[in-house]
Design an enzyme around this catalytic site. Sequence first.
Site, PDB file in Angstrom:
ATOM      1  N   ASP A 115       0.859  -1.173   0.000  1.00 35.66           N
ATOM      2  CA  ASP A 115       0.000   0.000   0.000  1.00 35.66           C
ATOM      3  C   ASP A 115       0.895   1.223   0.000  1.00 35.66           C
ATOM      4  OD1 ASP A 115      -2.895   0.533  -0.021  1.00 35.66           O
ATOM      5  OD2 ASP A 115      -2.332   1.893   1.590  1.00 35.66           O
ATOM      6  N   PHE A 156       3.653   6.709 -13.591  1.00 34.54           N
ATOM      7  CA  PHE A 156       2.194   6.648 -13.444  1.00 34.54           C
ATOM      8  C   PHE A 156       1.782   7.494 -12.234  1.00 34.54           C
ATOM      9  CE2 PHE A 156       1.741   3.879  -9.697  1.00 34.54           C
ATOM     10  CZ  PHE A 156       3.024   3.359  -9.602  1.00 34.54           C
TER      11      PHE A 156
HETATM   12  P1  ITT Z   1      -3.651  -2.090  -5.335  1.00 34.08           P
HETATM   13  O1  ITT Z   1      -4.207  -1.602  -4.009  1.00 34.08           O
HETATM   14  O2  ITT Z   1      -4.549  -3.056  -6.052  1.00 34.08           O
HETATM   15  O3  ITT Z   1      -2.240  -2.611  -5.210  1.00 34.08           O
HETATM   16  P2  ITT Z   1      -3.797   0.734  -6.050  1.00 34.08           P
HETATM   17  O4  ITT Z   1      -3.456   1.526  -7.264  1.00 34.08           O
HETATM   18  O5  ITT Z   1      -5.180   0.914  -5.475  1.00 34.08           O
HETATM   19  O6  ITT Z   1      -3.516  -0.816  -6.344  1.00 34.08           O
HETATM   20  P3  ITT Z   1      -2.779   1.803  -3.594  1.00 34.08           P
HETATM   21  O7  ITT Z   1      -4.051   1.527  -2.884  1.00 34.08           O
HETATM   22  O8  ITT Z   1      -1.496   1.488  -2.902  1.00 34.08           O
HETATM   23  O9  ITT Z   1      -2.707   1.032  -4.976  1.00 34.08           O
HETATM   24  O10 ITT Z   1      -2.807   3.303  -4.069  1.00 34.08           O
HETATM   25  C1  ITT Z   1      -1.662   4.008  -4.211  1.00 34.08           C
HETATM   26  C2  ITT Z   1      -1.894   5.146  -5.170  1.00 34.08           C
HETATM   27  O11 ITT Z   1      -0.811   6.077  -4.923  1.00 34.08           O
HETATM   28  C3  ITT Z   1      -1.735   4.701  -6.627  1.00 34.08           C
HETATM   29  O12 ITT Z   1      -2.943   4.404  -7.232  1.00 34.08           O
HETATM   30  C4  ITT Z   1      -1.071   5.926  -7.247  1.00 34.08           C
HETATM   31  O13 ITT Z   1      -2.067   6.872  -7.581  1.00 34.08           O
HETATM   32  C5  ITT Z   1      -0.233   6.494  -6.111  1.00 34.08           C
HETATM   33  N1  ITT Z   1       1.131   5.962  -6.197  1.00 34.08           N
HETATM   34  C6  ITT Z   1       1.661   4.915  -5.516  1.00 34.08           C
HETATM   35  N2  ITT Z   1       2.923   4.691  -5.882  1.00 34.08           N
HETATM   36  C7  ITT Z   1       3.193   5.602  -6.821  1.00 34.08           C
HETATM   37  C8  ITT Z   1       4.330   5.865  -7.606  1.00 34.08           C
HETATM   38  O14 ITT Z   1       5.426   5.121  -7.516  1.00 34.08           O
HETATM   39  N3  ITT Z   1       4.291   6.873  -8.473  1.00 34.08           N
HETATM   40  C9  ITT Z   1       3.177   7.640  -8.585  1.00 34.08           C
HETATM   41  N4  ITT Z   1       2.050   7.446  -7.902  1.00 34.08           N
HETATM   42  C10 ITT Z   1       2.050   6.435  -7.023  1.00 34.08           C
END
Ligand code: ITT
Length: 183
Positions: free
Chosen positions: A65, A140
């Site tokens: 997360d 992303f």
């Molecule tokens: P899962 O829970 O299914 O793994 P998710 O996209 O919902 O996928 P998260 O709940 O961890 O993942 O949400 C994290 C959000 O934070 C993600 O959707 C991105 O918008 C942002 N994020 C996380 N890591 C990032 C990165 O390396 N670069 C840019 N944005 C990031």
Amino acid sequence: MEILFATSNKNKFNEAAQMLKAEGIDLKQYSFSYNEIRSDSLEEIARDAITAAYKRCKLPVFVEDSGLFIESLSGFPGAYSSWALNKIGLDGILKLMEGKDNRSAYFEACIAYRDGYDVVTFRGKCPGRISEEARGEDGFGYDSIFIPEGEHQTFAESIELKNKLSHRYKSLLEFSKSLNSRR
Ligand code: ITT
């Protein structure tokens, strides 16, 4: 060694697969639908998600997360980063930052892994700041508005920077050290 990464986010999976391959670990994406709990704590969310994922697959599996924490917005979007991106987008975040002198922010990731017995967690943090405008095409999520500490380019302008400085890379490094020490 092959382990599962339970995530619906292909970008997170691709970054992790590339990083762990260099450490001799092969990843397989485990896509499962699950209602993430609401919490301000990445660790609480990750621990809940790993319990759900392990219950389904009964194989060594991890979740991650992550989120972007902006100091002058009291940590928003933080654990709500995915939701905020869908609702207000990068333009919305940049609007909230208008007139703010303090643009400090950090990305953080929390990995939770279960191999059948205990759950172990690993964290990674990347300090930096929010750019004045979105720049760059790679990466992303919030990559085009995040500049890591001591640098001038956003993560989306330099994926090389991201690959060596990111919260994901740091948490995966700790994770891979732990996995490799158990082999
Ligand atoms: P899962 O829970 O299914 O793994 P998710 O996209 O919902 O996928 P998260 O709940 O961890 O993942 O949400 C994290 C959000 O934070 C993600 O959707 C991105 O918008 C942002 N994020 C996380 N890591 C990032 C990165 O390396 N670069 C840019 N944005 C990031």
